[in-house]
Enzyme design. Structure first.
Site, PDB file in Angstrom:
ATOM      1  N   GLU A 190       0.856  -1.200   0.000  1.00 35.50           N
ATOM      2  CA  GLU A 190       0.000   0.000   0.000  1.00 35.50           C
ATOM      3  C   GLU A 190       0.886   1.243   0.000  1.00 35.50           C
ATOM      4  OE1 GLU A 190      -3.238   0.391   3.108  1.00 35.50           O
ATOM      5  OE2 GLU A 190      -1.998   2.099   3.667  1.00 35.50           O
ATOM      6  N   GLY A 201     -13.664   5.126   6.754  1.00 38.11           N
ATOM      7  CA  GLY A 201     -12.867   6.314   7.052  1.00 38.11           C
ATOM      8  C   GLY A 201     -13.047   6.672   8.513  1.00 38.11           C
ATOM      9  N   ASP A 202     -12.161   7.530   8.987  1.00 39.55           N
ATOM     10  CA  ASP A 202     -12.204   7.951  10.396  1.00 39.55           C
ATOM     11  C   ASP A 202     -12.873   9.300  10.541  1.00 39.55           C
ATOM     12  OD1 ASP A 202     -11.008   5.834  11.836  1.00 39.55           O
ATOM     13  OD2 ASP A 202      -9.077   6.375  10.949  1.00 39.55           O
ATOM     14  N   ALA A 212     -19.117   1.067   6.294  1.00 36.62           N
ATOM     15  CA  ALA A 212     -18.529   0.484   5.086  1.00 36.62           C
ATOM     16  C   ALA A 212     -19.502  -0.496   4.413  1.00 36.62           C
ATOM     17  CB  ALA A 212     -17.218  -0.206   5.434  1.00 36.62           C
ATOM     18  N   LYS A 229       7.652   4.593   2.297  1.00 41.03           N
ATOM     19  CA  LYS A 229       9.069   4.245   2.552  1.00 41.03           C
ATOM     20  C   LYS A 229       9.246   2.750   2.292  1.00 41.03           C
ATOM     21  CE  LYS A 229      10.324   7.921   5.701  1.00 41.03           C
ATOM     22  NZ  LYS A 229       9.091   8.616   6.009  1.00 41.03           N
TER      23      LYS A 229
HETATM   24  P1  FAD Z   1     -16.806  -0.172   9.296  1.00 39.75           P
HETATM   25  O1  FAD Z   1     -16.732  -1.559   8.787  1.00 39.75           O
HETATM   26  O2  FAD Z   1     -17.961   0.661   8.881  1.00 39.75           O
HETATM   27  O3  FAD Z   1     -16.760  -0.254  10.886  1.00 39.75           O
HETATM   28  C1  FAD Z   1     -16.566   0.906  11.670  1.00 39.75           C
HETATM   29  C2  FAD Z   1     -17.028   0.640  13.098  1.00 39.75           C
HETATM   30  O4  FAD Z   1     -18.455   0.549  13.147  1.00 39.75           O
HETATM   31  C3  FAD Z   1     -16.517  -0.679  13.698  1.00 39.75           C
HETATM   32  O5  FAD Z   1     -16.331  -0.472  15.073  1.00 39.75           O
HETATM   33  C4  FAD Z   1     -17.662  -1.651  13.452  1.00 39.75           C
HETATM   34  O6  FAD Z   1     -17.673  -2.685  14.425  1.00 39.75           O
HETATM   35  C5  FAD Z   1     -18.861  -0.730  13.597  1.00 39.75           C
HETATM   36  N1  FAD Z   1     -20.011  -1.065  12.747  1.00 39.75           N
HETATM   37  C6  FAD Z   1     -19.987  -1.508  11.474  1.00 39.75           C
HETATM   38  N2  FAD Z   1     -21.248  -1.642  11.005  1.00 39.75           N
HETATM   39  C7  FAD Z   1     -22.064  -1.254  11.990  1.00 39.75           C
HETATM   40  C8  FAD Z   1     -23.483  -1.140  12.125  1.00 39.75           C
HETATM   41  N3  FAD Z   1     -24.303  -1.476  11.130  1.00 39.75           N
HETATM   42  N4  FAD Z   1     -23.998  -0.669  13.303  1.00 39.75           N
HETATM   43  C9  FAD Z   1     -23.181  -0.328  14.336  1.00 39.75           C
HETATM   44  N5  FAD Z   1     -21.826  -0.427  14.268  1.00 39.75           N
HETATM   45  C10 FAD Z   1     -21.292  -0.871  13.117  1.00 39.75           C
HETATM   46  N6  FAD Z   1      -8.945   5.195   6.283  1.00 39.75           N
HETATM   47  C11 FAD Z   1      -8.923   6.195   5.375  1.00 39.75           C
HETATM   48  O7  FAD Z   1      -9.437   7.294   5.641  1.00 39.75           O
HETATM   49  N7  FAD Z   1      -8.343   6.017   4.144  1.00 39.75           N
HETATM   50  C12 FAD Z   1      -7.774   4.848   3.780  1.00 39.75           C
HETATM   51  O8  FAD Z   1      -7.249   4.738   2.658  1.00 39.75           O
HETATM   52  C13 FAD Z   1      -7.792   3.757   4.718  1.00 39.75           C
HETATM   53  N8  FAD Z   1      -7.285   2.552   4.397  1.00 39.75           N
HETATM   54  C14 FAD Z   1      -7.375   1.506   5.294  1.00 39.75           C
HETATM   55  C15 FAD Z   1      -6.923   0.234   4.913  1.00 39.75           C
HETATM   56  C16 FAD Z   1      -7.008  -0.833   5.806  1.00 39.75           C
HETATM   57  C17 FAD Z   1      -6.544  -2.206   5.380  1.00 39.75           C
HETATM   58  C18 FAD Z   1      -7.541  -0.634   7.109  1.00 39.75           C
HETATM   59  C19 FAD Z   1      -7.599  -1.786   8.089  1.00 39.75           C
HETATM   60  C20 FAD Z   1      -7.995   0.615   7.490  1.00 39.75           C
HETATM   61  C21 FAD Z   1      -7.933   1.694   6.598  1.00 39.75           C
HETATM   62  N9  FAD Z   1      -8.424   2.969   6.907  1.00 39.75           N
HETATM   63  C22 FAD Z   1      -8.390   3.994   5.991  1.00 39.75           C
HETATM   64  C23 FAD Z   1      -8.951   3.239   8.262  1.00 39.75           C
HETATM   65  C24 FAD Z   1     -10.456   2.989   8.371  1.00 39.75           C
HETATM   66  O9  FAD Z   1     -11.143   3.927   7.595  1.00 39.75           O
HETATM   67  C25 FAD Z   1     -10.824   3.131   9.848  1.00 39.75           C
HETATM   68  O10 FAD Z   1     -10.286   2.068  10.597  1.00 39.75           O
HETATM   69  C26 FAD Z   1     -12.289   3.325  10.155  1.00 39.75           C
HETATM   70  O11 FAD Z   1     -12.394   3.769  11.518  1.00 39.75           O
HETATM   71  C27 FAD Z   1     -13.152   2.077  10.026  1.00 39.75           C
HETATM   72  O12 FAD Z   1     -13.314   1.723   8.735  1.00 39.75           O
HETATM   73  P2  FAD Z   1     -14.069   0.349   8.334  1.00 39.75           P
HETATM   74  O13 FAD Z   1     -14.172   0.326   6.884  1.00 39.75           O
HETATM   75  O14 FAD Z   1     -13.448  -0.795   9.041  1.00 39.75           O
HETATM   76  O15 FAD Z   1     -15.502   0.684   8.982  1.00 39.75           O
END
Ligand code: FAD
Length: 318
Positions: free
Chosen positions: A19, A126-127, A145, A306
């Site tokens: 990545e 996303g965060d 997501a 890096k």
């Molecule tokens: P989700 O799957 O939506 O989950 C988020 C939280 O909500 C979790 O705690 C989950 O348990 C909870 N949840 C899910 N569905 C529900 C529901 N229906 N009701 C209640 N709770 C629920 N961030 C960026 O901004 N840009 C990037 O390019 C990026 N790349 C990443 C690549 C990888 C491999 C990883 C592991 C993370 C990356 N992130 C990136 C960070 C990511 O966006 C964050 O970790 C974010 O907080 C959670 O994203 P997620 O897609 O896992 O969210």
């Protein structure tokens, strides 16, 4: 080619992928190519490009006023993916996030990807932005997501948001999603987090990429727990070599992960920066060797721009 096809074609061989981050705004794409070039000898099957949403900063204006300004420090994810495919003929996987996008904007972004011949995406929520304490979706945007996965699947089936039908692409998006061996920090517990992960897979995600981890047993436990929940897609371990002592405290804070005591002790005892880096690389090599021996589908490295330490590990294991 779709990531899942790479994984299926590998027939048990562990693949290599990594990545990268788009460069800081104003920097040339050459800085990206310079971080990719040293890793080409290991034949990466795909390269992920992260997505960075807008941030708010306050700029001092005449008269001492502070103006809230939106900036995007690392734009260019889609353009960089197109650049990678064009220059290296290697599949690029853009990250696409819920944050900052209405569903309509997401739809348009997906169409752009299709026009460019990009048939892979990593779908993420996303965060929260720095000025907010919790994640707030855009008005009319996806909240989790799983909703983004559902929207992409709808496009794969040839249906727009408004219900209008179109001819579905012969190259439907292959969707990857994130998984957290040590639990996502917002999830109330590990099991609830797994249920939400399963919902993403049930919605159409074809593989999972994990958050980085330094203790392989956390990954193995996670894979077993996923299987028990009925999650049967490939789970790609995400790895990031730790290269300095500062990261012992920075990485847990940013990624909500644990540094094993043994690694912490070794790094902490290092006398020089070079020694600390070498310890991190050796840990990464040992982690990788064990993961390969257990038959993981792919080793996915977070380079963060890096490539040197990743190259040292790849040289030792591929
Ligand atoms: P989700 O799957 O939506 O989950 C988020 C939280 O909500 C979790 O705690 C989950 O348990 C909870 N949840 C899910 N569905 C529900 C529901 N229906 N009701 C209640 N709770 C629920 N961030 C960026 O901004 N840009 C990037 O390019 C990026 N790349 C990443 C690549 C990888 C491999 C990883 C592991 C993370 C990356 N992130 C990136 C960070 C990511 O966006 C964050 O970790 C974010 O907080 C959670 O994203 P997620 O897609 O896992 O969210």
């Amino acid at each position: 080619m779709r990531v899942i096809e790479h994984l299926n074609k590998a027939k048990g061989k562990t693949l290599f992928s990594f990545e990268i981050l788009p460069p800081l705004k104003g920097k040339s794409i050459d800085s990206i190519y310079e971080s990719i070039d040293p890793l080409l000898e290991f034949n990466p099957n795909f390269i992920n490009v992260t997505y960075h949403r807008e941030e708010y900063i306050y700029k001092k204006r005449e008269g001492g006023y502070l103006e809230k300004v939106t900036i995007r420090k690392r734009p260019g994810t889609v353009g960089i993916c197109a650049g990678i495919i064009n220059k290296y003929k290697i599949d690029a996987v853009p990250h696409i996030i819920c944050g900052g996008f209405s569903r309509e904007e997401t739809e348009n972004a997906l169409l752009d990807l299709q026009y460019l011949g990009i048939d892979n995406v990593l779908a993420l929520r996303g965060d929260a932005i720095k000025t907010e304490t919790t994640f707030v979706p855009e008005p009319g945007g996806n909240k989790y997501a799983v909703e983004l996965v559902e929207q992409i699947i709808q496009i794969n089936k040839g249906e727009f948001l408004d219900g209008e039908k179109f001819e579905a692409s012969t190259h439907p998006f292959c969707i990857g999603v994130a998984g957290y061996p040590e639990k996502h920090f917002e999830a109330p517990n590990f099991k609830a987090d797994l249920n939400y992960l399963k919902a993403k897979v049930d919605a159409g995600a074809e593989y999972i990429v994990t958050q980085l981890f330094y203790d392989n047993s956390a990954y193995f436990r996670f894979v077993d727990a996923c299987k028990n929940e009925g999650i049967n897609v490939p789970i790609i371990p995400g790895l990031k070599p730790i290269v300095n002592k500062k990261q012992l405290t920075v990485l847990p804070k940013i990624f909500n992960i644990d540094i094993p005591f043994e690694l912490y002790e070794l790094m902490d005892a290092a006398q020089t920066d070079a020694q600390a880096k070498q310890i991190g690389i050796e840990w990464g090599i040992a982690q990788s060797k064990e993961l390969i021996a257990k038959g993981v589908p792919c080793l996915h490295f977070y380079t963060m721009g890096k490539s040197e330490a990743v190259k040292s590990i790849a040289k030792a294991v591929f």
